[in-house]
Design an enzyme around this catalytic site. Structure first.
Site, PDB file in Angstrom:
ATOM      1  N   VAL A 172       0.831  -1.208   0.000  1.00 26.56           N
ATOM      2  CA  VAL A 172       0.000   0.000   0.000  1.00 26.56           C
ATOM      3  C   VAL A 172       0.859   1.249   0.000  1.00 26.56           C
ATOM      4  CG1 VAL A 172      -1.678   1.329   1.332  1.00 26.56           C
ATOM      5  CG2 VAL A 172      -1.950  -1.143   1.092  1.00 26.56           C
ATOM      6  N   PHE A 199      -8.235   1.204  -1.188  1.00 24.69           N
ATOM      7  CA  PHE A 199      -9.111   0.197  -1.790  1.00 24.69           C
ATOM      8  C   PHE A 199      -8.439  -0.372  -3.048  1.00 24.69           C
ATOM      9  CE2 PHE A 199     -11.810   3.252   0.452  1.00 24.69           C
ATOM     10  CZ  PHE A 199     -12.539   2.410   1.269  1.00 24.69           C
ATOM     11  N   LEU A 218     -18.370 -12.044  -8.492  1.00 21.49           N
ATOM     12  CA  LEU A 218     -19.310 -13.156  -8.628  1.00 21.49           C
ATOM     13  C   LEU A 218     -18.685 -14.262  -9.468  1.00 21.49           C
ATOM     14  CD1 LEU A 218     -22.785 -11.418  -9.174  1.00 21.49           C
ATOM     15  CD2 LEU A 218     -21.938 -12.562  -7.109  1.00 21.49           C
ATOM     16  N   GLY A 255      -8.284 -15.194  -1.091  1.00 16.15           N
ATOM     17  CA  GLY A 255      -7.066 -15.239  -0.287  1.00 16.15           C
ATOM     18  C   GLY A 255      -6.460 -13.855  -0.270  1.00 16.15           C
ATOM     19  N   CYS A 271      -5.764  -9.051   2.369  1.00 14.44           N
ATOM     20  CA  CYS A 271      -6.855  -8.204   2.881  1.00 14.44           C
ATOM     21  C   CYS A 271      -8.075  -8.982   3.362  1.00 14.44           C
ATOM     22  CB  CYS A 271      -7.270  -7.193   1.813  1.00 14.44           C
ATOM     23  SG  CYS A 271      -6.012  -5.950   1.452  1.00 14.44           S
ATOM     24  N   LYS A 278      -7.698 -11.390   6.457  1.00  9.24           N
ATOM     25  CA  LYS A 278      -7.330 -10.620   7.649  1.00  9.24           C
ATOM     26  C   LYS A 278      -8.463  -9.705   8.107  1.00  9.24           C
ATOM     27  CE  LYS A 278      -4.461  -7.192   6.925  1.00  9.24           C
ATOM     28  NZ  LYS A 278      -5.229  -5.952   7.260  1.00  9.24           N
TER      29      LYS A 278
END
Length: 445
Positions: A11, A150, A248, A255, A258, A261
């Site tokens: 990030v 995001f 979808l 996995g 993010c 966790k």
């Protein structure tokens, strides 16, 4: 503006580099000297399309630097962004020790007014904790803000430069205005709210996306029993604007760094408030069990797996990244090894990372896709790399000892399959499956 980003992980590095691309002066700080040296040589410690070129360009322009000296980096900056890790503790709670250490060091380095922004994903109330820590270390005025990220790995640069929205949580109107100015060239969808709501928006967003994935995987499991095609079901659902088409895609579950966790952390946050988040607990359990559908199908095909050779294509949790954190491949490979199988694995990018983190003894790492498939009793596709899509199924059939292909990511289509005699299994597409019957008992692992 002059910006310091603390934490040159995924990030922090992507955010800092993109702010420099927007014309700001950026210093990325990390305590790992080897990482900083690598970045100063123009090398990148993570695989992310487009990132290395931006680093090179903005270092040459003099707008981007890397340092281990937090104090010297904080003092000339207007905005300090905290982007350190918040890994899960054994309890599922977020480990805030890196956040707290960063806050203390920022406070000790303060030499004038700063806006301290938390971009790390943190539990509700953490920014107030940061404020208290900084205030104990300095008498210099400052403001606190939460600006959650995001990003999607593999498209992180694109997501940073073209965000759906920017969320700014602060109780300071002037800080809110400055941060709006910082981001307004990226999008007009800027939401300024209170700090606690901004913290919660991040967790709620990730939990909802994880819920969509587990939901469509449950639908896929039902489709297999009733004869429907989950890809067509998802396509039809996606046109409903209340639902949307994203997330979808049925497979072997989510996995990465993010979703696993953050779902666990939100369950813990709810529990601390004496609220039992039953829905999210089910999402986590569905995701865990979905990974083992690969094992169930192998047992159904091969019976006992002892002595069988299983080829694995894909170790990263998703394509276009070398990130293997909480990749489904870990649990699948560990289960295969425990059942006595010989496992040969290949990934175009993530093999070195997987080798560093995986302690499964006897796992054979292969140099290419053919080597992993060659003379294997079955082949399992765990990551939907484009490289795998381009390999003719006739080649796969010729490489395998037995013609068993478990497609955990639904990357092949019926017309491709028709050209072979492969025994094929995909997720939630029973009309595509050939030669696979659920003869083995349902295994809870």
């Amino acid at each position: 503006m002059k910006i310091t980003v603390i934490g040159a992980g995924y990030v922090g590095l992507v955010s800092g580099v993109c702010f420099s691309e927007l014309g700001h002066e950026v210093i990325c700080v990390d305590h790992i000297e080897a990482k900083v040296d690598m970045l100063n040589r123009g090398e990148v410690p993570i695989y992310e399309p487009g990132l290395q070129a931006l680093i090179k360009a903005n270092r040459e322009r003099g707008r981007l630097r890397f340092s281990t000296d937090l104090r010297a980096s904080v003092q000339p900056s207007d905005i300090i962004i905290i982007a350190v890790g918040t890994p899960s503790l054994p309890s599922g709670q977020a480990n805030l020790s890196f956040i707290e250490q960063a806050a203390q060091e920022i406070g000790q380095a303060m030499n004038g007014y700063k806006i301290i922004v938390t971009k790390s994903t943190v539990p509700v109330g953490t920014n107030e904790r940061i404020r208290d820590i900084v205030a104990k270390c300095t008498n210099v005025p400052f403001d606190i803000a939460s600006v959650p990220e995001f990003l999607r790995e593999g498209t992180a640069v694109q997501d940073t430069m073209n965000p759906d929205r920017i969320v700014i949580g602060t109780d300071s109107p002037s800080a809110g205005q400055q941060l709006t100015t910082l981001h307004q060239s990226l999008t007009s969808n800027i939401i300024v709210t209170d700090i606690r709501s901004a913290e919660m928006i991040k967790y709620a967003s990730n939990a909802f996306l994880a819920t969509k994935i587990s939901f469509i995987n449950e639908i896929a499991n039902i489709c297999e029993k009733v004869g429907a095609d989950v890809t067509k079901v998802a396509y039809g659902m996606g046109f409903d604007q209340r639902i949307g088409a994203s997330f979808l895609k049925a497979g072997i579950g989510y996995g990465g760094s993010c979703f696993p966790k953050d779902t666990q952390a939100l369950i813990q946050i709810a529990g601390q408030m004496d609220y039992d988040f039953k829905l999210l607990k089910s999402v986590v359990e569905v995701n865990r069990q979905q990974r083992y559908n690969v094992i169930r199908k192998l047992v159904s095909l091969l019976g006992q797996l002892t002595g069988k050779t299983i080829g694995i294509w894909g170790l990263a949790f998703k394509p276009e990244t070398d990130d293997v954190r909480d990749s489904p491949a870990y649990e699948i490979i560990a289960a295969l090894s425990d059942m006595g199988a010989v496992v040969k694995a290949y990934d175009p990018i993530a093999a070195d990372n997987f080798r560093h983190h995986c302690d499964v003894s006897g796992l054979i790492y292969c140099e290419n896709a053919r080597e992993a498939a060659w003379q294997s009793d079955a082949l399992c596709i765990l990551t939907e790399w484009e490289e795998f899509r381009q390999i003719p199924l006739s080649d796969i059939e010729s490489w395998l000892k037995s013609p068993y292909l478990i497609d955990g990511r639904n990357i092949y289509e019926e017309e491709q399959l028709a050209e072979t005699q492969l025994v094929y299994y995909s997720v939630g597409r029973p009309g595509m499956n050939r030669g696979v019957k659920e003869t083995a008992p349902f295994i809870m692992l």
